[in-house]
Design an enzyme around this catalytic site. Structure first.
Site, PDB file in Angstrom:
ATOM      1  N   CYS A   1       0.776  -1.208   0.000  1.00  0.00           N
ATOM      2  CA  CYS A   1       0.000   0.000   0.000  1.00  0.00           C
ATOM      3  C   CYS A   1       0.804   1.252   0.000  1.00  0.00           C
ATOM      4  O   CYS A   1       2.002   1.250  -0.069  1.00  0.00           O
ATOM      5  CB  CYS A   1      -0.832   0.026   1.260  1.00  0.00           C
TER       6      CYS A   1
ATOM      7  N   MET B   1      17.988 -28.017 -16.739  1.00  0.00           N
ATOM      8  CA  MET B   1      16.702 -28.576 -17.173  1.00  0.00           C
ATOM      9  C   MET B   1      15.821 -28.850 -15.934  1.00  0.00           C
ATOM     10  O   MET B   1      16.252 -28.699 -14.809  1.00  0.00           O
ATOM     11  CB  MET B   1      16.875 -29.842 -18.006  1.00  0.00           C
TER      12      MET B   1
ATOM     13  N   GLU C   1      15.247 -13.939 -20.763  1.00  0.00           N
ATOM     14  CA  GLU C   1      15.718 -12.736 -20.098  1.00  0.00           C
ATOM     15  C   GLU C   1      16.919 -12.089 -20.765  1.00  0.00           C
ATOM     16  O   GLU C   1      17.463 -11.119 -20.262  1.00  0.00           O
ATOM     17  CB  GLU C   1      15.896 -13.092 -18.605  1.00  0.00           C
TER      18      GLU C   1
END
Lengths: 483, 1516
Positions: B23, B502, B918
């Protein structure tokens, strides 16, 4: 584990073979030794795959990446332990296995596979040299007695496993030597017999009782067998050879390959063979029918006996040099194999159907044949064979050797007397655990599977041992093998 | 209606305990305590200006909660009460309770009667009730429907009560008694009753409102008579919309922004301590306060409860806050000895409440504000010349003329701020803590009482194993060869955990055919979105493995005895250290050893009895005065098997908690079982204070003896390395949850169980989530017996005691099952290579087969066929279905160019999507190939490393994906080994070739859910056409996070399973972190439906989807899009070597080795074939089930049923019902995504900027723009930059084409993703994320004209400035906050001072700091250069020199760059600092330190030698 970049640094380099001209002059094995560094470099090529296809390519499930790695590190004794963990007799498979592991090797997707089989041989030979391989008698005995019948690789493996689990094992062999085909079938140039004998000696020291020259069912009654033993394991092989029912088959000079090969093995072992019984290729024109391993064994033997010329005829088409698209990695490649015997000479011909033999004085002189073509498969999935009109031909011949494979175990005698059920192909029927239809009687090896590889026989023997042990004790820590 | 609000009850997989919020917090106060109405007005204005930090759900008018905490407005209340006949006594003589009551009158009266009764029972005077007016005309329907009856109760001080503090305590007792009385009733009254505040000095007004609605709803607040000296306000962003009035903040004392990550442990420990509480202030009343922490309370509420208790029992507000949120005091941190002692002393009585927390708390006159040690929440403040204090999550929430401002600052990590209105002053951290630290002679107390291992005498007898038993013990404890080779050897040799690659494709422990260690049934939980994981590698200074064990004393007193405990540096004990502990005999310290063996030869069921017996034994030892209990499984033999160590530990821990004696003892585990990092984490997480893994040690010595570990490593070194690796590994696991200290982690139970039944969990692992039941203690016993009998079967001794292979990490024929095995891999390759659906069917059959091998939860489900199946032609075509398919985020870098581009070409051909991963993307791929193929990845990922995330990259995307977590290693950053960073990869990623890249565990611009909403907004601004994805990983509560994502306007949420692949991850993460997607997906669908949010967000799932059947199950559980990664790689030739992290992929996929790349043989056609096979397979299932379209099928979990046909010894107890339970919602609730999110882009200032920049955009003409700005103007310049990039690509426009001048306080993400050619100038100040992701252009900020504060000592921009910038120039006249220029890879910057963690992870660009810096500068910096003006010589101690060298500025090149940039700084900002430096250039120059990364230096030198310049480096 392993050397990650090893496969990029080293090329495949199996040990060298002795020159063909030299090796046909004797009956010694044809491989030269690797140096320690050679072996370690070759071990470094193993990629330690997380899914080692070689390990599935091997019926025994040999822990190939493990021992390749250990050889790379120079830790031979540990490598030997890992090798023996799945394979009782690596000195046999390291010499005569067609090594289905190698075409399954991941490297063979785009380059030459790791020299797995030679690695196996190098490890176990080193083990014997160093004296690491010693009898391992069980710490205690269970008091259970097991009869194993037939001393080929399946019987030997089953016996050694059961003995190590603490059972008292008697191994029956109808011939005069322990070892089955290893001893009498496979020529010395592939497997010298002292290699078999030293393993047999170790097993004897471990406590396995060997009874040679005993034909169970004839020399020992079935009742006595059942009475004296808590379990029986049949490892009797698939010695019924495939015949060729054509005209002239009865002529002299036409022999089953196994008659020929066993005689030669006995001869090398120092037996006297009377000239009347002798089957020899010396100075003869020889035809071998059948293009498989047995045929190649006959070929090598014939050369060593001084044959004049040798033909090897095969009914089927010549296999391609490279994998066809419908036969991709990691499947067993259906390609043309050139065994060392082929390097030594002889002529191979394919698509040849033998129609009959002709001769004089009861002695074979000619083989009459025709060329065939193979068409599209019929409803049963088998390609349809068609003779090529006008292609009939004959070959002059003095000795014909039939090496067309084996059909199944001999049914007469023991199998019939025990009353074990057979399968549709005439093999002894067992469940996956290798129990036959008769309680307490197990079977394994070629007699169950049909004629196959030594590596399969060992795997079968190990599985049967596990099952027999479980049958006797309620549970077993002997390894179970997927068959 | 009055049915229980959904938020209060569990449904399906939804568990309200995992609700999250975050918040905006604000505070306004008059420093001298002068009350006024104006303060309230200002407080409410702050709420309005923070409203973008709050959120609303499906109902746009229902907020997540907002509120205000003020002093009691005596004048106002006196007058109001007089009107209704209540005569209030004087100020302080009465208390006010703000009470939410049931709206049903009867129920309300029952509650009111109870309240009155308790007041009177407690000897106080009941004065009466007042209706608090509430105007609900403007609030949303959800808020209205759940609105309670809001009344104030007035209580007169009783005659026995002497002072205000005493009265306050009495009111506390009254509240607790009422709460308990209601909680114990059989009906649900307690659910509808809530006391927002009950105090004689403060009152809370709050509700399920938006920040903007508070004022309208409560007319009281606008009454001019109402006044207060301060107002604390809070706008909430919660993950749900299942509206609850009581969850609004402020709580009774605190406003909180962030999360308490350790809350489970904190609550456990508070419960455990209760029995020992004793307080003079409360005497017999003490028990009335129990339970201290309201059951089911949120983290903030639990914190509030505890703080309240500490204050009530006599601690001051700052003292209590220091205890609960201590700052970091590790060795790398400079702290005074007094303060260090204070913290150490207090750590003997309470563990830190750890997490990203900004807490503002008040006792009515004082306000304390603390920020956690990581500094993960922003809090800025301003003090005016007229004594006004304004603090908020953002600067600029109130308009204050610049000349009025005296101080402009921010709260620093770990620091406290205290306003004492009585003293009428702000007391700074240093003064405050110095005073508190000297309250008592803590240092002397520690010296006299604390015990360390070093002080204890050397033991005479250290236990050793006899070598002959080693084999048997290894088998009994289930060791495999893999444990030794794959896990332990790397730990022993390198001191680090093994890395693998993997994903995991073995069965869940409960589905495994063989016995599994109990550890394997637990999965690590991790932080995602609502709280950030921390960075145990680069920000190690905040972490600690130190902890006390022993007997705690009363929490409320302070005596020397409190520190009479054993202090451990880290939790793993050597055999010798254990013996020291065993023989301890100092003061009252005493250890007892309790055996955890059980007699295997007794009947079945003996394990359970043995655990009971153990608990009784431990109780007796505690009773007898033991302060340390050693749980030992030494002595295993043919007859005795070990109780699984985790079971023994957790059982004893919870037994003692229940018994109330837990804090009297420390638990030490002496066990042969633990050997991998996960095992140690679990033992600590379930209560162990220390662990002695004696068998692991023995094995290490054995391995060393056999020369397996290499010549350098003997047994001693192996053991030392192993302990080090365990320590690092445990820190990493803690950090994934954002927990900094092992003390807080102990007993925090940050795990979810899979496959354990409720009875077992409730009894031994109390409060752990286990959602699908499973095995009980009988099966655990069976597993233990099986392991034991493998060593001691039938008394037969095997000649060959070889260990099991294992086969968990690498497939072995006789080992654990792997779904990807030789059979399935080759079938998949053959089918897709030859386009043979027949062969695919064999593959699918082998994967889906359940008769032989169960592996997954989906394998336990069957489809309910339709009575009226469809013909296959009636089902939507495969060509439509494949558009729902995507390939996973596999970075270029992880895989080769060839493989990456093949994925893109294949997916683009059929309308599916590939994902960049990425690692950025070569911009030349944005142009189609001549043959029409496109190599552009449709999905562009934005991960924490922000590699190559340029504006141009972002605009060239169909979808933008924010990676919050990755299935193979949730809670950790990506990892690319240096071997794989070649020139090309380095160029695309803007990093240094050859240097390993580890991405930060958190996104430094996302520490909470509202931050995520902000990043979504940022990305939407830069590319409004793109869908914004948020990638999450399945764990309990992920559905709740997904709801938060939906509310934060994500367009797509991806629920990844734990089994996803990786190019490099620690093995323990691959195996043990995260949960199967089935659970996360089902929970997500359920929670989104319950909140009516499903219709506005697309749900995608991935994680080893392999067959059409998998896709069908995923669809039925709630997904409409599907991701695949491993299978596509296999179709391209991957054979699961699992060597991705070694760069030696022999098929040219996961490698950058040029030779190996040549071997790549993948074809786009194979992948296309695969996708069509999947679609075809799915269609057949759809036909059978009667679904024409995928949309019809989405989320029909009711059409799945548990598969009962399989008899599995362990799977029998599983219960999938919660996964298959469709929530009951009305028919108009959408069940799949049907509407687009409203991103609120229309309010963006950029529309104006774009309009005004038309001439520049279209014709490249120069434009000048001047506009005012304020904090609600977020993301300024970003949409404009997107427009520039779309037209002008990577380079953008020429310099200074678009010039903007703003004045005011800019909102968050000002200048984000700024493109070349745009120059921004800001007069004023700015908030967090200033210029993040900037890829070009220029940004200048300096104070408003008229400001009188000293700019170079004033915080002018917020935290995480320039995060992930790839280019451009920035000049900042003033100070920046924490984490400045993190992951900068190209921007050139001048700033006058930065906070902690500056230039972290930087890989390029230039940063010049002309003033003070915080701690941990340059951590993980591997490229670029920083120049720091080190005036006081403190720089070296503040810089993290792991990867950088410090050099003087001597080279001409350096001097030129430095001088030139400082001249520009002066030119643009008129900086005094710059002027001074330039004027005294030669004198100042020696005081500049050049921060040079070692690797960067090496590469530059190599390039120089090879004649390359940086610019000419090939772009492949």
């Amino acid at each position: 584990m392993g050397k990650p970049t090893g496969f990029l640094e080293f090329h495949r380099r199996p040990p060298e073979r002795r020159p063909a001209q030299e090796r046909v002059k004797d009956s010694k094995e044809f491989y030269l030794e690797w140096s320690e560094q050679d072996a370690r470099d070759q071990g470094a090529r193993c990629m330690n795959c997380a899914v080692p296809f070689c390990h599935t390519g091997c019926p025994l499930g040999n822990l190939i990446p493990e021992w390749n790695h250990l050889v790379y590190l120079g830790q031979w004794q540990r490598a030997l332990e890992r090798l023996h963990a799945t394979n009782n007799f690596p000195e046999f498979t390291g010499r005569i296995c067609p090594a289905p592991c190698e075409p399954a090797c991941v490297l063979s997707i785009n380059e030459d596979p790791v020299t797995i089989e030679y690695m196996e041989k190098a490890i176990v030979d080193r083990g014997f040299q160093e004296g690491w391989i010693k009898p391992e008698p069980p710490a205690s005995r269970t008091g259970k007695r097991v009869a194993v019948i037939g001393s080929g690789p399946a019987g030997l493996a089953a016996s050694q496993q059961l003995n190590r689990a603490g059972h008292l094992v008697t191994l029956f062999e109808r011939d005069e030597y322990i070892g089955g085909l290893l001893r009498l079938g496979i020529p010395d140039f592939k497997l010298e017999k002292h290699v078999v004998q030293r393993r047999v000696d170790i097993m004897a020291e471990e406590g396995v009782i060997f009874r040679t020259g005993v034909s169970v069912g004839r020399d020992i009654s079935i009742d006595d067998l059942k009475k004296d033993f808590d379990a029986v394991c049949l490892t009797i092989g698939a010695s019924q050879a495939r015949e060729i029912p054509v005209q002239g088959r009865e002529l002299n000079g036409i022999h089953l390959a196994m008659e020929y090969l066993t005689q030669q093995n006995r001869r090398i072992a120092g037996h006297n063979v009377s000239p009347a019984d002798a089957i020899t290729a010396e100075g003869k024109r020889v035809v071998i029918l059948g293009g498989g391993d047995t045929g190649a064994d006959c070929l090598g033997t014939a050369h060593r006996q001084g044959s004049e010329i040798v033909y090897q005829l095969e009914l089927l088409t010549q296999a391609p040099d490279k994998r066809p698209p419908n036969n991709p990695w990691p499947q067993w490649p259906q390609v043309l194999r050139i065994s060392p015997a082929h390097e030594e000479g002889g002529m191979r011909d394919y698509n040849v159907l033998t129609k009959g033999f002709s001769g004089k004085d009861g002695k074979v002189e000619e083989l009459n044949a025709v060329r065939v073509e193979w068409g599209a498969p019929d409803e049963s999935g088998r390609p349809v064979m068609k003779e090529v009109p006008g292609s009939e031909f004959s070959i002059g011949v003095d000795l014909v050797l039939l090496a067309m494979g084996f059909v199944h175990a001999e049914h007469e005698g023991l199998v019939a007397d025990l009353g074990v059920e057979l399968d549709g192909r005439g093999n002894i029927k067992t469940d996956a655990e290798r129990a036959t239809s008769v309680p307490g009687i197990f079977a394994a090896g070629d007699s169950v599977r049909g004629a196959s590889l030594v590596v399969w026989a060992i795997a079968e023997g190990r599985q049967a041992a596990h099952s027999v042990d479980k049958y006797l004790m309620g549970q077993s820590s002997l390894p179970s093998v997927q068959l | 209606m009055e049915k229980l609000p959904l938020s209060q009850c569990k449904h399906g997989l939804y568990d309200p305990r995992y609700e999250r919020d975050a918040c905006g917090v604000g505070l306004v106060a008059n420093i001298s305590g002068k009350k006024s109405h104006d303060i309230l007005e200002k407080g409410m204005e702050i709420l309005v200006n923070l409203s973008h930090r709050g959120a609303c759900g499906c109902d746009p008018l229902t907020g997540d909660g907002a509120g205000i905490l003020i002093q009691i407005p005596h004048q106002f209340l006196k007058q109001q009460c007089a009107d209704i006949g209540i005569n209030l006594p004087g100020q302080g003589e009465y208390g006010v309770g703000m009470v939410f009551l049931p709206s049903d009158l009867g129920q309300r009266q029952t509650c009111e009667a109870l309240v009155q009764q308790v007041i009177e029972d407690e000897g106080q005077g009941f004065l009466g009730w007042r209706d608090v007016p509430g105007n609900n005309a403007e609030i949303g329907y959800i808020a209205r429907d759940s609105q309670p009856s809001i009344r104030q109760v007035f209580i007169a001080r009783g005659s026995q009560v002497h002072d205000e503090a005493h009265f306050e305590r009495k009111l506390y007792v009254i509240r607790k008694v009422i709460e308990r009385a209601l909680g114990q009733r059989n009906d649900d009254l307690g659910e509808h009753f809530y006391i927002a505040s009950l105090s004689c000095n403060r009152v809370v007004y709050k509700g399920l409102l938006l920040g903007t609605q508070i004022k309208g709803f409560y007319p009281d607040l606008s009454d001019p008579a109402m006044s207060s000296a301060f107002a604390m306000v809070h706008a909430r962003f919660s993950t749900n919309t299942l509206g609850s009035w009581k969850l609004a903040h402020p709580y009774r004392l605190v406003c909180h922004n962030g999360e308490i990550n350790t809350v489970r442990g904190n609550i456990n420990w508070m419960t455990a301590r209760q029995a020992m509480f004793s307080s003079d202030q409360f005497g017999d009343d003490m028990e009335k306060l129990f339970p201290i922490i309201t059951p089911g309370a949120s983290d903030t509420a639990a914190f509030d409860n505890t703080l309240e208790l500490l204050l009530a029992t006599g601690r001051s507000l700052p003292h209590a806050l220091m205890m609960m949120i201590p700052e970091a005091t590790g060795e790398q941190v400079e702290v005074s000895q007094d303060k260090r002692d204070f913290y150490e002393y207090h750590s003997s009585m309470m563990e830190p409440w750890d997490g990203p927390a900004l807490i503002a708390a008040t006792d009515g006159t004082r306000i304390g504000v603390v920020l956690d040690r990581n500094g993960l929440r922003p809090f800025r403040y301003v003090v005016t010349k007229s004594d006004l204090l304004v603090m908020a999550s953002e600067v600029g929430v109130l308009d204050i003329p610049p000349e009025e401002i005296r101080i402009k600052e921010r709260i620093h990590p770990g620091r406290m701020f205290l306003l004492d209105t009585n003293e009428a002053r702000i007391i700074d951290d240093q003064e405050l803590k110095a005073d508190l630290s000297r309250r008592q002679p803590y240092g002397r107390w520690l010296a006299d009482n604390k015990i360390t291992l070093d002080e204890l005498p050397e033991p005479k007898d250290v236990k050793k194993l006899v070598p002959e038993t080693l084999d048997k013990l290894q088998r009994t404890f289930g060791y495999t060869i893999e444990d030794l080779q794959i896990l332990m050897e790397p730990m022993a040799v390198g001191g680090t955990e093994a890395i693998g690659s993997m994903g995991n494709d073995t069965p869940l422990a409960v589905l495994s055919g063989g016995p599994q260690l109990l550890f394997s049934y637990f999965k690590q939980l991790f932080a995602q979105v609502s709280n950030p994981p921390l960075d145990a590698i680069r920000e190690e200074l905040v972490t600690s493995l130190e902890a006390f064990i022993g007997s705690e004393q009363n929490l409320f007193s302070e005596t020397p005895e409190h520190s009479h405990q054993l202090k451990l540096k880290q939790p793993i004990l050597s055999n010798a250290e254990l013996e020291k502990v065993r023989n301890i005999s100092v003061g009252k310290m005493m250890a007892s050893t309790c055996s955890t063996l059980f007699d295997i030869q007794e009947y079945e069921g003996s394990l359970e009895l043995a655990v009971d017996k153990l608990c009784r034994q431990v109780s007796a030892a505690v009773e007898a005065g033991s302060t340390i209990i050693i749980l030992s499984d030494r002595g295993v033999d043919a007859r005795h098997a070990p109780i699984p160590s985790l079971l023994a530990t957790a059982a004893v821990h919870h037994h003692l908690i229940r018994e109330g004696t837990r804090t009297k003892v420390g638990l030490v585990v002496e066990s042969g079982e633990p050997r991998e990092v996960m095992h140690f984490a679990l033992l600590i997480g379930y209560g162990a204070g220390a662990i002695n893994p004696y068998l692991a040690f023995e094995i290490l010595h054995d391995l060393a003896g056999r020369d397996v570990l290499g010549g350098q490593v003997d047994g001693y070194i192996a053991e030392k390395n192993f302990v080090k690796a365990v320590g690092k590994g445990v820190l990493k696991i803690m950090s994934k949850m954002g927990i900094s200290t092992v003390q807080s982690y102990r007993g925090a139970q940050i795990f979810e169980a899979v496959g354990l039944n409720e009875e077992l969990v409730d009894r031994y692992f109390t409060w752990t989530s286990s959602r699908i039941q499973g095995i009980g203690i009988d099966t655990i016993e069976e597993e233990t017996r099986r392991r034991h009998s493998s060593s001691y079967a039938n008394g037969r001794v095997w000649a060959n005691m070889e260990l099991d292979q294992g086969g968990y990490y690498q497939w072995r024929r006789d080992g654990e099952y792997h779904m990807y095995n030789p059979e399935t891999i080759s079938l998949l390759q053959q089918s897709t290579g030859n386009n043979s659906y027949e062969t695919y069917e064999k593959f699918a059959e082998s994967i889906d087969r359940r008769d032989r091998q169960l592996s997954t939860l989906r394998g336990l489900m069957d489809f309910k066929s339709s009575d009226t199946p469809l013909l296959i032609d009636e089902v939507e075509p495969a060509s439509e279905i494949v558009k729902r398919f995507a390939t996973g985020a596999i970075s270029l870098g992880a895989i080769s160019r060839e493989a990456h581009e093949t994925l893109a070409i294949a997916t683009n051909r059929i309308g599916a999507k590939s994902n960049t991963g990425e690692g950025g993307e070569d911009y030349r791929r944005f142009i189609p190939d001549p043959n029409g193929d496109s190599r552009k990845s449709a999905v562009k990922q934005v991960a924490s490393g922000r590699f190559g995330v340029t504006t141009n990259y972002l605009v060239n995307a169909t979808d933008l994906q924010i990676k919050m977590a990755q299935g193979s290693k949730p809670g950790e950053g990506g990892q690319l080994p240096g071997l794989k960073v070649d020139e090309y990869i380095g160029w695309i990623r803007h990093t240094t070739p050859g240097v390993e890249l580890i991405s930060p565990p958190p996104h430094h611009d996302i520490y909470s859910i509202e931050d995520l909403a902000q990043l979504i907004h940022d990305l939407k601004n830069v590319n409004p056409q793109a869908r914004i994805h948020v990638k999450l990983v399945s764990e309990i509560g992920v559905g709740i996070i997904a709801a938060g994502v939906a509310k934060g306007h994500g367009d797509v949420v991806l629920i990844s399973g734990d089994s996803g692949g990786t190019g490099a991850s620690p093995e323990s993460s691959i195996k043990h972190a995260g949960l199967p997607w089935e659970l996360g997906l089902a929970e997500t669908h359920q929670v989104l439906l319950m909140n009516d949010l499903r219709g506005r967000i697309v749900v995608q799932t991935d994680g080893q989807l392999k067959t059409g059947r998998d896709v069908a199950v995923a669809c039925l559980l709630g997904a409409e899009e599907f991701g695949f990664s491993t299978a596509p790689l296999i179709t391209m030739g991957c054979i699961m070597l699992r060597k991705c992290h070694l760069n030696t992929c022999s098929v040219g996929i996961a490698t950058q080795d040029p030779e190996l790349r040549k071997r790549f043989a993948g074809k786009p056609e194979s992948l296309i074939n695969y996708f069509f096979f999947i679609a075809e397979h799915l269609r057949r299932i759809m036909a059978q089930m009667g679904f024409r379209t995928v949309n019809e099928m989405v989320g029909r979990m009711d059409r799945l049923e548990p598969h009962n046909a399989v008899e599995h010894w362990k799977a029998r107890g599983l219960d999938l019902t919660p996964m298959l339970q469709l929530p009951e919602v009305s028919d108009n609730v959408a069940t799949y995504c049907q509407v687009a999110q409203d991103h609120g882009l229309d309010q963006a200032l950029d529309h104006q900027l774009i309009e005004l920049s038309k001439a520049a955009l279209e014709n490249g003409e120069r434009v000048d723009i001047q506009l005012p700005i304020r904090n609600s103007n977020r993301v300024v310049g970003t949409m404009l930059s997107g427009e520039v990039a779309k037209r002008y690509g990577e380079e953008g426009l020429p310099e200074d084409t678009i010039n903007c001048l703003f004045w005011g306080s800019a909102g968050q993400s000002y200048g984000a993703f700024l493109a070349g050619g745009i120059s921004l100038t800001l007069e004023g100040d700015a908030n967090d994320h200033f210029c993040k992701g900037m890829s070009g252009g220029r940004s200048v900020v300096y104070p408003l004209e008229g400001s009188t504060f000293v700019p170079e000592k004033t915080t002018i921009v917020g935290n995480v400035v320039l995060y992930g910038a790839t280019g451009g120039k920035v000049f900042i006249r003033g100070l920046a906050g924490e984490r400045f220029a993190v992951r900068n890879s190209g921007a050139q910057v001048v700033v006058e001072g930065v906070g902690d963690h500056g230039c972290e992870y930087m890989t390029g660009g230039t940063v010049i700091v002309l003033g003070a810096i915080g701690r941990n500068f340059a951590a993980g910096m591997s490229g670029g250069v920083a120049y720091v003006l080190d005036e006081d010589g403190s720089f070296a101690s503040l810089c993290n020199v792991d990867m950088v060298g410090l050099e003087p500025v001597v080279e001409e090149d350096d001097r030129t760059v430095l001088r030139h940039l400082i001249e520009e700084h002066l030119h643009y900002t008129k900086s005094e600092s710059a002027r001074r430096v330039l004027e005294t250039w030669e004198d100042v120059l020696p005081r500049f330190v050049k921060v040079m990364p070692h690797d960067y230096k090496r590469v530059l030198e190599e390039r120089k030698e090879s004649g390359l310049t940086t610019e000419s480096v090939s772009i492949g």
